[in-house]
Scaffold this motif. Structure first.
Motif, PDB file in Angstrom:
ATOM      1  N   GLU A 166       6.165   8.059   5.035  1.00  0.00           N
ATOM      2  CA  GLU A 166       6.129   8.131   6.350  1.00  0.00           C
ATOM      3  C   GLU A 166       7.465   8.239   7.050  1.00  0.00           C
ATOM      4  O   GLU A 166       7.805   9.115   7.858  1.00  0.00           O
ATOM      5  CB  GLU A 166       5.548   6.886   6.910  1.00  0.00           C
ATOM      6  N   HIS A 216       4.781   0.439   1.137  1.00  0.00           N
ATOM      7  CA  HIS A 216       5.166  -0.664   2.065  1.00  0.00           C
ATOM      8  C   HIS A 216       4.651  -1.902   1.576  1.00  0.00           C
ATOM      9  O   HIS A 216       3.224  -2.261   1.509  1.00  0.00           O
ATOM     10  CB  HIS A 216       4.261  -0.154   3.396  1.00  0.00           C
ATOM     11  N   HIS A 243       0.962  -1.208   0.093  1.00  0.00           N
ATOM     12  CA  HIS A 243       0.055  -0.066   0.246  1.00  0.00           C
ATOM     13  C   HIS A 243       0.739   1.157   0.132  1.00  0.00           C
ATOM     14  O   HIS A 243       2.151   1.114   0.061  1.00  0.00           O
ATOM     15  CB  HIS A 243      -1.214   0.141   1.143  1.00  0.00           C
ATOM     16  N   THR A 293       1.861   1.393  11.197  1.00  0.00           N
ATOM     17  CA  THR A 293       1.902   2.965  11.584  1.00  0.00           C
ATOM     18  C   THR A 293       0.313   3.173  11.387  1.00  0.00           C
ATOM     19  O   THR A 293      -0.095   4.629  11.358  1.00  0.00           O
ATOM     20  CB  THR A 293       2.540   3.444  10.136  1.00  0.00           C
ATOM     21  N   HIS A 331       1.555   5.612   1.059  1.00  0.00           N
ATOM     22  CA  HIS A 331       1.573   6.623   1.895  1.00  0.00           C
ATOM     23  C   HIS A 331       1.997   7.798   1.129  1.00  0.00           C
ATOM     24  O   HIS A 331       2.921   7.764   0.382  1.00  0.00           O
ATOM     25  CB  HIS A 331       2.132   6.559   3.278  1.00  0.00           C
TER      26      HIS A 331
HETATM   27 ZN   LIG Z   1       2.137   1.550   5.689  1.00  0.00          ZN
END
Ligand SMILES: [Zn+2]
Length: 286
Positions: free
Chosen positions: A158, A171, A152, A239, A154
């Protein structure tokens, strides 16, 4: 509603057939048989309608679960408040993400990936775009195999390096037989268009909803990774709520590229948790 109408029609037909049976004794039998057949057909329809209503209800429920209303990336449900409903997010001492800074220590881990090509399945779960992969893609940490479960995105990344985030991060989430999680992070730096992301975005729902399974697109997640696999390694957590700890992160040093337009086309303008304190954790490198 449909059911009520169907029951009404069925009742009416039975009444009509009974009346006709009475009035017309010669042709009645044949006509009655026909009407009974129609009435049976309607009953079958009624069952089918009930089944599809049940399915819709389940899908709705699943969708509700996916779009969890109890957390967000800003406002009253933002990261500072996650700990209210998910205690570990507030009290955990090994939380992710982190701002990666030296001094680093040497790791004894070696990593490699063996991802396979499979059909692209993608979901917008209200927090990110998540790609489900076919079974059989693996990451090795020394001799221990971890199965790729999903990956997925972000925006922005992050993980920061010396305080600087990249435009995005992917990730890749892996799990071994004991259920231990390992995340491989690939930073996406703004630059040229990314062809793999182009085909993922082309199939990505803009709003939250169920999994899109029939994209007629195949993907090999390996095409999203740089060849050079130097990494930073640290122990952290999910996260997102519930922020479960015991997750090992490997963040590749070499970023891949993504165009400015592709970043802008990602349906979430900000879905990154702020950096969390190290609390004495060591960051390793190979
Ligand atoms: Zn993630």
């Amino acid at each position: 509603m449909i059911q009520i109408i169907l029951i009404a029609i069925a009742t009416l037909l039975i009444v009509v057939s009974t009346t006709l049976g009475f009035v017309n004794t010669i042709k009645g039998n044949a006509l009655e048989k026909k009407l009974i057949a129609i009435s049976t057909g309607i009953n079958e329809l009624k069952e089918k309608s009930a089944a599809s209503e049940e399915l819709a209800k389940n899908l709705g429920g699943e969708q509700k679960k996916q779009v969890d209303p109890h957390w967000a990336y800003d406002g009253d449900l933002g990261p500072a408040h996650w700990g209210v409903d998910y205690p570990v997010c507030g009290t955990g001492q090994s939380q992710s993400p982190i701002d990666i800074r030296g001094p680093f220590e040497k790791t004894l881990h070696m990593i490699s990936t063996a991802y396979t090509t499979g059909p692209l399945q993608i979901i917008n779960n209200g927090h990110t775009l998540q790609v489900k992969v076919a079974p059989g893609s693996k990451m090795m940490v020394n001799a221990e195999p971890y199965e790729l479960v999903q990956f997925h995105f972000h925006r922005p990344s992050e993980e920061k390096i010396d305080g600087t985030p990249q435009a995005m991060v992917i990730h890749f989430v892996h799990k071994n037989e004991e259920g231990k999680l390992v995340v491989l992070g690939v930073l996406l730096k703004e630059g040229m268009e990314n062809q793999i992301i182009k085909s993922i975005w082309a199939n990505a729902p803009q709003i939250a909803g169920p999994m899109v399974a029939d994209t007629k697109t195949t993907i090999n997640p390996n095409d999203l990774l740089p060849t050079e696999k130097s990494f930073f390694e640290f122990s952290g957590s999910l996260t997102t709520p519930p922020c479960t700890e015991g997750v090992t992160f490997f963040i590749l040093k070499k970023p891949m590229h993504i165009s400015k337009e592709q970043v802008a086309a990602f349906p979430f303008s900000m879905n990154a948790r702020p950096s969390q304190p190290l609390n004495g954790r060591k960051v390793l490198t190979n």
